[in-house]
Write a protein that holds these residues in place. Sequence first.
Motif, mmCIF file in Angstrom:
data_model
loop_
_atom_site.group_PDB
_atom_site.id
_atom_site.type_symbol
_atom_site.label_atom_id
_atom_site.label_comp_id
_atom_site.label_asym_id
_atom_site.label_seq_id
_atom_site.Cartn_x
_atom_site.Cartn_y
_atom_site.Cartn_z
ATOM 1 N N LYS A 1 0.822 -1.225 0.000
ATOM 2 C CA LYS A 1 0.000 0.000 0.000
ATOM 3 C C LYS A 1 0.852 1.270 0.000
ATOM 4 C CE LYS A 1 -3.532 -2.273 2.838
ATOM 5 N NZ LYS A 1 -4.170 -2.247 4.176
ATOM 6 N N GLU A 2 2.153 1.139 0.241
ATOM 7 C CA GLU A 2 3.030 2.300 0.370
ATOM 8 C C GLU A 2 3.326 2.954 -0.982
ATOM 9 O OE1 GLU A 2 6.620 1.855 2.767
ATOM 10 O OE2 GLU A 2 5.717 0.050 3.643
ATOM 11 N N ASP A 3 3.466 4.291 -0.941
ATOM 12 C CA ASP A 3 3.902 5.018 -2.134
ATOM 13 C C ASP A 3 5.269 4.518 -2.568
ATOM 14 O OD1 ASP A 3 1.639 6.625 -2.202
ATOM 15 O OD2 ASP A 3 2.590 8.262 -1.091
ATOM 16 N N GLY A 4 5.434 4.316 -3.860
ATOM 17 C CA GLY A 4 6.719 3.913 -4.407
ATOM 18 C C GLY A 4 6.989 2.427 -4.408
ATOM 19 N N CYS A 5 6.109 1.638 -3.790
ATOM 20 C CA CYS A 5 6.301 0.186 -3.786
ATOM 21 C C CYS A 5 5.766 -0.396 -5.087
ATOM 22 C CB CYS A 5 5.575 -0.440 -2.590
ATOM 23 S SG CYS A 5 5.766 -2.242 -2.536
ATOM 24 N N ILE A 6 6.622 -1.070 -5.811
ATOM 25 C CA ILE A 6 6.235 -1.718 -7.068
ATOM 26 C C ILE A 6 5.892 -3.181 -6.809
ATOM 27 C CG2 ILE A 6 7.008 -2.356 -9.385
ATOM 28 C CD1 ILE A 6 8.986 0.094 -9.143
ATOM 29 N N THR A 7 6.766 -3.866 -6.084
ATOM 30 C CA THR A 7 6.594 -5.280 -5.751
ATOM 31 C C THR A 7 7.116 -5.507 -4.341
ATOM 32 O OG1 THR A 7 7.021 -5.935 -8.041
ATOM 33 C CG2 THR A 7 7.257 -7.653 -6.378
ATOM 34 N N TRP B 1 11.275 -0.967 -5.647
ATOM 35 C CA TRP B 1 10.870 0.372 -5.224
ATOM 36 C C TRP B 1 11.178 1.369 -6.328
ATOM 37 C CZ3 TRP B 1 8.236 1.023 -0.783
ATOM 38 C CH2 TRP B 1 8.249 -0.049 0.117
ATOM 39 N N GLU B 2 10.355 2.399 -6.435
ATOM 40 C CA GLU B 2 10.574 3.432 -7.445
ATOM 41 C C GLU B 2 11.875 4.192 -7.202
ATOM 42 O OE1 GLU B 2 7.179 6.002 -7.840
ATOM 43 O OE2 GLU B 2 5.837 4.317 -8.240
ATOM 44 N N SER B 3 12.238 4.385 -5.927
ATOM 45 C CA SER B 3 13.457 5.150 -5.629
ATOM 46 C C SER B 3 13.974 4.798 -4.244
ATOM 47 C CB SER B 3 13.160 6.652 -5.685
ATOM 48 O OG SER B 3 12.371 7.024 -4.564
ATOM 49 N N ASP B 4 15.189 5.240 -3.982
ATOM 50 C CA ASP B 4 15.790 5.051 -2.669
ATOM 51 C C ASP B 4 15.033 5.855 -1.606
ATOM 52 O OD1 ASP B 4 17.841 3.627 -1.311
ATOM 53 O OD2 ASP B 4 18.953 5.496 -1.057
ATOM 54 N N VAL B 5 14.475 6.986 -1.988
ATOM 55 C CA VAL B 5 13.678 7.797 -1.066
ATOM 56 C C VAL B 5 12.486 6.989 -0.562
ATOM 57 C CG1 VAL B 5 12.195 9.847 -0.893
ATOM 58 C CG2 VAL B 5 14.414 9.998 -2.057
ATOM 59 N N LYS C 1 13.733 4.246 1.848
ATOM 60 C CA LYS C 1 14.079 4.816 3.154
ATOM 61 C C LYS C 1 12.830 5.151 3.957
ATOM 62 C CE LYS C 1 18.641 6.431 1.898
ATOM 63 N NZ LYS C 1 19.502 7.536 1.533
ATOM 64 N N ALA C 2 11.792 5.650 3.302
ATOM 65 C CA ALA C 2 10.528 5.944 3.990
ATOM 66 C C ALA C 2 9.906 4.653 4.525
ATOM 67 C CB ALA C 2 9.572 6.664 3.040
ATOM 68 N N HIS C 3 10.043 3.578 3.772
ATOM 69 C CA HIS C 3 9.519 2.266 4.174
ATOM 70 C C HIS C 3 10.122 1.823 5.513
ATOM 71 C CE1 HIS C 3 8.561 -1.988 4.082
ATOM 72 N NE2 HIS C 3 9.849 -2.297 3.965
ATOM 73 N N PHE C 4 11.388 2.108 5.722
ATOM 74 C CA PHE C 4 12.049 1.698 6.962
ATOM 75 C C PHE C 4 11.482 2.402 8.195
ATOM 76 C CE2 PHE C 4 15.912 0.736 4.162
ATOM 77 C CZ PHE C 4 15.592 -0.614 4.080
ATOM 78 N N GLU C 5 10.737 3.481 7.994
ATOM 79 C CA GLU C 5 10.217 4.277 9.103
ATOM 80 C C GLU C 5 8.738 4.032 9.416
ATOM 81 O OE1 GLU C 5 12.333 5.961 10.939
ATOM 82 O OE2 GLU C 5 13.903 5.303 9.561
ATOM 83 N N VAL C 6 8.044 3.240 8.599
ATOM 84 C CA VAL C 6 6.604 3.043 8.812
ATOM 85 C C VAL C 6 6.341 2.117 9.995
ATOM 86 C CG1 VAL C 6 5.995 3.515 6.396
ATOM 87 C CG2 VAL C 6 6.477 1.163 7.122
ATOM 88 N N ALA C 7 5.155 2.242 10.565
ATOM 89 C CA ALA C 7 4.798 1.470 11.764
ATOM 90 C C ALA C 7 4.844 -0.033 11.524
ATOM 91 C CB ALA C 7 3.407 1.890 12.245
ATOM 92 N N HIS C 8 4.368 -0.504 10.364
ATOM 93 C CA HIS C 8 4.353 -1.955 10.145
ATOM 94 C C HIS C 8 5.758 -2.533 9.992
ATOM 95 C CE1 HIS C 8 3.450 -0.132 6.169
ATOM 96 N NE2 HIS C 8 4.305 -1.029 5.720
ATOM 97 N N MET C 9 6.725 -1.733 9.565
ATOM 98 C CA MET C 9 8.117 -2.207 9.522
ATOM 99 C C MET C 9 8.647 -2.367 10.947
ATOM 100 S SD MET C 9 10.894 -3.261 8.251
ATOM 101 C CE MET C 9 11.482 -2.923 6.609
ATOM 102 N N LYS C 10 8.339 -1.416 11.802
ATOM 103 C CA LYS C 10 8.778 -1.504 13.193
ATOM 104 C C LYS C 10 8.151 -2.716 13.882
ATOM 105 C CE LYS C 10 9.754 3.367 13.314
ATOM 106 N NZ LYS C 10 9.346 4.693 13.672
ATOM 107 N N THR C 11 6.880 -2.963 13.599
ATOM 108 C CA THR C 11 6.197 -4.138 14.159
ATOM 109 C C THR C 11 6.823 -5.422 13.639
ATOM 110 O OG1 THR C 11 4.120 -2.911 14.368
ATOM 111 C CG2 THR C 11 3.968 -5.325 14.329
ATOM 112 N N PHE C 12 7.110 -5.464 12.341
ATOM 113 C CA PHE C 12 7.713 -6.657 11.730
ATOM 114 C C PHE C 12 9.083 -6.940 12.342
ATOM 115 C CE2 PHE C 12 10.276 -8.624 8.296
ATOM 116 C CZ PHE C 12 9.558 -9.794 8.145
ATOM 117 N N ARG C 13 9.885 -5.909 12.498
ATOM 118 C CA ARG C 13 11.216 -6.101 13.090
ATOM 119 C C ARG C 13 11.107 -6.620 14.525
ATOM 120 N NH1 ARG C 13 14.349 -0.826 10.688
ATOM 121 N NH2 ARG C 13 15.010 -1.826 8.770
ATOM 122 N N ALA C 14 10.134 -6.106 15.266
ATOM 123 C CA ALA C 14 9.938 -6.577 16.640
ATOM 124 C C ALA C 14 9.521 -8.048 16.645
ATOM 125 C CB ALA C 14 8.887 -5.728 17.343
ATOM 126 N N ARG C 15 8.642 -8.421 15.719
ATOM 127 C CA ARG C 15 8.200 -9.817 15.646
ATOM 128 C C ARG C 15 9.351 -10.732 15.243
ATOM 129 N NH1 ARG C 15 2.479 -10.102 12.692
ATOM 130 N NH2 ARG C 15 2.476 -12.201 13.558
#
Length: 99
Positions: free
Chosen positions: A31-37, A56-60, A63-77
């Motif tokens: 669902k994230e902006d810039g995510c292709i696959t 991803w469309e770009s490195d920007v 990098k934004a993906h690394f900051e989203v809540a579901h990434m933080k949850t995934f890393r914790a899991r």
Amino acid sequence: MIVVSGTFRLGASSVEAAKAAAIEMARETRKEDGCITYAFFQSIEEPTTFRVFEEWESDVHLKAHFEVAHMKTFRARLGELEVLERNVKKYVVADVEGL
């Protein structure tokens, strides 16, 4: 374009929890902006090994993906699981063409 690809090898007791975490992560990430696959795949030869593949469309965007809540949850899991090996790499792609 940015491609991220790699593997996670887990202890057998962590496989089912990893699948559940990966499914949730992939659904939210697509669902994230810039995510292709964005997808995880379980090896048919080594069921404790999973591959992640992202475009991803770009490195920007990555990098934004690394900051989203579901990434933080995934890393914790993942931190709660028996991760035996992690090998993930980022590739910067200059040209793409169909085969």
